[in-house]
Design an enzyme around this catalytic site. Structure first.
Site, PDB file in Angstrom:
ATOM      1  N   CYS A 213       3.856  -3.454 -17.104  1.00  0.00           N
ATOM      2  CA  CYS A 213       3.410  -4.607 -18.738  1.00  0.00           C
ATOM      3  C   CYS A 213       3.953  -5.720 -17.776  1.00  0.00           C
ATOM      4  CB  CYS A 213       3.973  -3.866 -19.834  1.00  0.00           C
ATOM      5  SG  CYS A 213       4.045  -4.894 -21.400  1.00  0.00           S
TER       6      CYS A 213
ATOM      7  N   ASP B  19       1.285  -0.920   0.535  1.00  0.00           N
ATOM      8  CA  ASP B  19       0.027  -0.071   0.141  1.00  0.00           C
ATOM      9  C   ASP B  19       1.059   1.922   0.293  1.00  0.00           C
ATOM     10  OD1 ASP B  19       0.867   0.658   2.656  1.00  0.00           O
ATOM     11  OD2 ASP B  19      -0.373  -0.872   3.571  1.00  0.00           O
TER      12      ASP B  19
ATOM     13  N   ALA C  13       0.615  -1.220  17.378  1.00  0.00           N
ATOM     14  CA  ALA C  13       1.615  -0.094  16.471  1.00  0.00           C
ATOM     15  C   ALA C  13       1.331   1.185  16.217  1.00  0.00           C
ATOM     16  CB  ALA C  13       2.531  -0.053  15.473  1.00  0.00           C
TER      17      ALA C  13
ATOM     18  N   GLY D 223       5.199  -4.807  13.191  1.00  0.00           N
ATOM     19  CA  GLY D 223       4.248  -4.814  12.753  1.00  0.00           C
ATOM     20  C   GLY D 223       4.660  -6.374  11.654  1.00  0.00           C
TER      21      GLY D 223
ATOM     22  N   HIS E 233       8.441  -5.234  -1.520  1.00  0.00           N
ATOM     23  CA  HIS E 233       7.215  -6.239  -2.229  1.00  0.00           C
ATOM     24  C   HIS E 233       6.698  -5.898  -3.850  1.00  0.00           C
ATOM     25  CE1 HIS E 233       8.135  -9.380   1.055  1.00  0.00           C
ATOM     26  NE2 HIS E 233       9.110  -9.151   0.398  1.00  0.00           N
TER      27      HIS E 233
HETATM   28  C1  BV8 Z   1      12.121 -14.916  -3.752  1.00  0.00           C
HETATM   29  C2  BV8 Z   1       3.906  -9.018  -2.583  1.00  0.00           C
HETATM   30  C3  BV8 Z   1      14.153 -15.679  -5.079  1.00  0.00           C
HETATM   31  C4  BV8 Z   1       2.295  -9.369  -3.157  1.00  0.00           C
HETATM   32  C5  BV8 Z   1       4.442 -10.955  -1.104  1.00  0.00           C
HETATM   33  C6  BV8 Z   1      11.101 -21.960   2.738  1.00  0.00           C
HETATM   34  C7  BV8 Z   1      11.728 -21.242   3.478  1.00  0.00           C
HETATM   35  C8  BV8 Z   1      12.639 -19.769   3.186  1.00  0.00           C
HETATM   36  C9  BV8 Z   1      12.254 -19.344   1.885  1.00  0.00           C
HETATM   37  C10 BV8 Z   1      10.874 -19.507   1.325  1.00  0.00           C
HETATM   38  C11 BV8 Z   1      11.003 -21.667   1.485  1.00  0.00           C
HETATM   39  N1  BV8 Z   1      10.373 -21.480   0.361  1.00  0.00           N
HETATM   40  C12 BV8 Z   1       9.903 -20.652  -0.629  1.00  0.00           C
HETATM   41  C13 BV8 Z   1      10.488 -19.111  -0.055  1.00  0.00           C
HETATM   42  C14 BV8 Z   1      11.087 -17.787  -0.549  1.00  0.00           C
HETATM   43  C15 BV8 Z   1       9.699 -16.895  -0.345  1.00  0.00           C
HETATM   44  C16 BV8 Z   1       9.577 -16.950   1.179  1.00  0.00           C
HETATM   45  O1  BV8 Z   1      10.124 -16.623   2.001  1.00  0.00           O
HETATM   46  N2  BV8 Z   1       7.911 -18.220   1.770  1.00  0.00           N
HETATM   47  C17 BV8 Z   1       8.056 -18.401   2.679  1.00  0.00           C
HETATM   48  C18 BV8 Z   1       6.958 -17.574   2.658  1.00  0.00           C
HETATM   49  C19 BV8 Z   1       7.879 -19.760   3.887  1.00  0.00           C
HETATM   50  N3  BV8 Z   1      10.332 -15.706  -0.899  1.00  0.00           N
HETATM   51  C20 BV8 Z   1       9.668 -15.323  -2.031  1.00  0.00           C
HETATM   52  O2  BV8 Z   1       9.928 -16.025  -2.524  1.00  0.00           O
HETATM   53  C21 BV8 Z   1      10.397 -13.779  -2.048  1.00  0.00           C
HETATM   54  N4  BV8 Z   1      11.684 -14.565  -3.267  1.00  0.00           N
HETATM   55  O3  BV8 Z   1      12.635 -15.529  -2.102  1.00  0.00           O
HETATM   56  O4  BV8 Z   1      12.623 -15.216  -5.243  1.00  0.00           O
HETATM   57  C22 BV8 Z   1      14.539 -15.245  -6.382  1.00  0.00           C
HETATM   58  C23 BV8 Z   1      16.112 -14.831  -6.347  1.00  0.00           C
HETATM   59  C24 BV8 Z   1      15.964 -15.021  -7.610  1.00  0.00           C
HETATM   60  C25 BV8 Z   1      15.527 -15.297  -9.629  1.00  0.00           C
HETATM   61  C26 BV8 Z   1      14.245 -15.536  -8.643  1.00  0.00           C
HETATM   62  C27 BV8 Z   1      14.043 -15.998  -7.666  1.00  0.00           C
HETATM   63  C28 BV8 Z   1       9.854 -13.089  -2.720  1.00  0.00           C
HETATM   64  C29 BV8 Z   1       8.613 -12.927  -1.513  1.00  0.00           C
HETATM   65  C30 BV8 Z   1       7.343 -11.567  -1.875  1.00  0.00           C
HETATM   66  C31 BV8 Z   1       6.476 -12.072  -1.668  1.00  0.00           C
HETATM   67  N5  BV8 Z   1       5.057 -10.938  -1.497  1.00  0.00           N
HETATM   68  N6  BV8 Z   1       3.357  -9.981  -1.387  1.00  0.00           N
HETATM   69  C32 BV8 Z   1       1.031  -9.138  -2.482  1.00  0.00           C
HETATM   70  O5  BV8 Z   1       1.173  -8.540  -0.872  1.00  0.00           O
HETATM   71  O6  BV8 Z   1      -0.441 -10.271  -2.857  1.00  0.00           O
HETATM   72  S1  BV8 Z   1       4.520 -11.474   0.853  1.00  0.00           S
HETATM   73  C33 BV8 Z   1       4.024 -10.915   1.751  1.00  0.00           C
HETATM   74  O7  BV8 Z   1       4.233 -11.738   3.216  1.00  0.00           O
HETATM   75  C34 BV8 Z   1       2.832  -9.873   1.708  1.00  0.00           C
HETATM   76  O8  BV8 Z   1       2.954  -8.823   0.894  1.00  0.00           O
HETATM   77  C35 BV8 Z   1       3.793  -8.983   2.731  1.00  0.00           C
HETATM   78  O9  BV8 Z   1       4.586  -7.736   2.600  1.00  0.00           O
HETATM   79  C36 BV8 Z   1       5.058 -10.589   3.269  1.00  0.00           C
HETATM   80  C37 BV8 Z   1       4.905  -9.823   4.426  1.00  0.00           C
HETATM   81  O10 BV8 Z   1       3.982 -10.329   5.925  1.00  0.00           O
HETATM   82  P1  BV8 Z   1       4.112  -9.524   6.598  1.00  0.00           P
HETATM   83  O11 BV8 Z   1       4.035  -7.870   6.461  1.00  0.00           O
HETATM   84  O12 BV8 Z   1       5.236  -9.813   7.925  1.00  0.00           O
HETATM   85  O13 BV8 Z   1       2.303  -9.832   7.297  1.00  0.00           O
HETATM   86  P2  BV8 Z   1       2.021 -11.439   8.235  1.00  0.00           P
HETATM   87  O14 BV8 Z   1       0.626 -11.295   8.090  1.00  0.00           O
HETATM   88  O15 BV8 Z   1       2.913 -12.141   8.348  1.00  0.00           O
HETATM   89  O16 BV8 Z   1       2.352 -10.843   9.729  1.00  0.00           O
HETATM   90  C38 BV8 Z   1       1.464  -9.517  10.124  1.00  0.00           C
HETATM   91  C39 BV8 Z   1       2.441  -8.517  11.591  1.00  0.00           C
HETATM   92  O17 BV8 Z   1       1.821  -8.005  11.854  1.00  0.00           O
HETATM   93  C40 BV8 Z   1       1.458 -10.452  12.645  1.00  0.00           C
HETATM   94  O18 BV8 Z   1       3.209 -10.159  12.882  1.00  0.00           O
HETATM   95  C41 BV8 Z   1       1.183  -9.554  13.691  1.00  0.00           C
HETATM   96  O19 BV8 Z   1       1.095  -9.750  15.216  1.00  0.00           O
HETATM   97  C42 BV8 Z   1       1.788  -7.822  13.280  1.00  0.00           C
HETATM   98  N7  BV8 Z   1       0.677  -6.902  14.006  1.00  0.00           N
HETATM   99  C43 BV8 Z   1      -0.988  -7.710  13.184  1.00  0.00           C
HETATM  100  N8  BV8 Z   1      -1.952  -6.039  13.852  1.00  0.00           N
HETATM  101  C44 BV8 Z   1      -0.894  -5.639  14.554  1.00  0.00           C
HETATM  102  C45 BV8 Z   1       0.287  -6.019  14.281  1.00  0.00           C
HETATM  103  N9  BV8 Z   1       1.373  -5.054  14.710  1.00  0.00           N
HETATM  104  C46 BV8 Z   1       1.690  -4.351  15.097  1.00  0.00           C
HETATM  105  N10 BV8 Z   1      -0.245  -3.515  14.998  1.00  0.00           N
HETATM  106  C47 BV8 Z   1      -0.831  -3.993  14.832  1.00  0.00           C
HETATM  107  N11 BV8 Z   1      -2.124  -3.229  14.712  1.00  0.00           N
HETATM  108 ZN    ZN Z   2       4.455  -2.811 -22.757  1.00  0.00          ZN
END
Ligand code: BV8
Ligand code: ZN
Length: 256
Positions: A129, A106, A241, A197, A121
């Site tokens: 495109c 966002d 937060a 967060g 991200h």
């Molecule tokens: C890559 C964008 C290689 C789109 C997102 C096994 C082990 C390790 C890694 C991997 C694995 N298997 C696969 C992987 C890699 C993978 C990965 O990490 N997977 C994990 C899940 C296992 N990663 C990737 O694929 C990355 N790329 O590795 O590429 C590569 C290298 C070279 C060439 C080619 C390839 C790409 C990762 C990007 C994924 N995109 N989203 C969309 O939004 O639709 S991920 C998604 O998760 C979100 O975008 C977000 O940005 C991201 C992180 O999540 P959080 O923001 O932490 O959100 P979450 O809900 O989890 O947590 C919220 C927290 O807030 C909670 O803790 C909660 O308690 C807290 N909270 C809630 N309210 C409050 C609060 N805290 C304070 N105050 C509050 N009020």
């Molecule tokens: Zn184009």
């Protein structure tokens, strides 16, 4: 809200020369943006990441994926920055140097007053495109309010006719190189590192906190629930937060 050794954290922040702040969707939760992994309410509790947030999903069913991102974009457009976004922007004015790195797609940090935000991200508001990577201008101020589950045909590129895709980084895709380099460089040179967060489970973004620890920075987590980092960070601040951050900023830099 639980703050362990708050006095000592206040001192560390007053002395800090470079602060890095890494945010996740929890920072936007109080603005009404759904989180990803919170039990019951998290997006991935209701939808499958593999069916929606991968390049394969987009190839398989572009209208479903584009419709889903339009629904999320409409939520983000209607949302307003909250006290946490504003406190982070204020911290940037008070600290000698601050780098804001976000996993959020966002634009609430920018609308909350932050400049030069490192978006690891991508952004919902900057679709591109698939073929020529041109940015696609979205209509502003639209009255459309896409409903959840509505399929929408993705638009076509004005330059080459290619299909437009959401401007976010999907699972399995590399992070934008310049943003990732900026985040790594800042992390290696900061003296205080915040992770706020975020569940810290998505890599490589989650590795930044570990790098900051290895480089000897003071690490601070702000989260309203527990994470695997609770016992690893220097300071673990438990609470929303939007409550914890303004209180901390006020303690460190009281208004004169
Ligand atoms: C890559 C964008 C290689 C789109 C997102 C096994 C082990 C390790 C890694 C991997 C694995 N298997 C696969 C992987 C890699 C993978 C990965 O990490 N997977 C994990 C899940 C296992 N990663 C990737 O694929 C990355 N790329 O590795 O590429 C590569 C290298 C070279 C060439 C080619 C390839 C790409 C990762 C990007 C994924 N995109 N989203 C969309 O939004 O639709 S991920 C998604 O998760 C979100 O975008 C977000 O940005 C991201 C992180 O999540 P959080 O923001 O932490 O959100 P979450 O809900 O989890 O947590 C919220 C927290 O807030 C909670 O803790 C909660 O308690 C807290 N909270 C809630 N309210 C409050 C609060 N805290 C304070 N105050 C509050 N009020
Ligand atoms: Zn184009």
């Amino acid at each position: 809200m639980v703050i362990q050794n708050p006095g000592s954290l206040v001192d560390r922040l007053r002395l800090a020369k470079h602060v890095v702040v890494l945010t996740g969707v929890g920072v936007s939760a109080e603005s009404g943006i759904p989180t990803f992994r919170d039990k019951q309410t998290g997006i991935w509790e209701q939808f499958s990441a593999e069916e929606l947030a991968t390049p394969e999903a987009y190839q398989r069913d572009p209208s479903m994926v584009w419709g889903w991102y339009e629904w999320r974009r409409s939520i983000a457009l209607r949302a307003q920055p909250n006290a946490a976004h504003r406190a982070i922007a204020e911290m940037a004015c008070k600290a000698p140097r601050m780098t804001l790195v976000t996993q959020n797609v966002d634009d609430l940090h920018e609308r909350g007053g932050s400049r030069e935000v490192v978006h690891l991200h991508g952004r919902l508001t900057q679709p591109v495109c698939e073929l020529c990577r041109s940015l696609f201008p979205l209509r502003e101020g639209t009255n459309d309010q896409p409903q959840l589950g509505r399929r929408i045909e993705p638009p076509r590129c004005h330059s080459c006719g290619g299909r437009i895709r959401p401007g976010v980084v999907w699972f399995g895709e590399a992070l934008p190189e310049s943003e990732w380099t900026r985040a790594q460089t800042a992390t290696c040179t900061c003296d205080v590192f915040f992770c706020i967060g975020t569940s810290s489970v998505v890599y490589p973004a989650a590795s930044l906190t570990r790098s900051a620890m290895n480089m000897g920075a003071v690490t601070v987590q702000i989260n309203n629930t527990s994470t695997a980092l609770d016992s690893k960070v220097s300071f673990n601040l438990r609470g929303p937060a939007g409550v914890v951050l303004p209180a901390l900023v006020k303690d460190v830099w009281p208004a004169i």
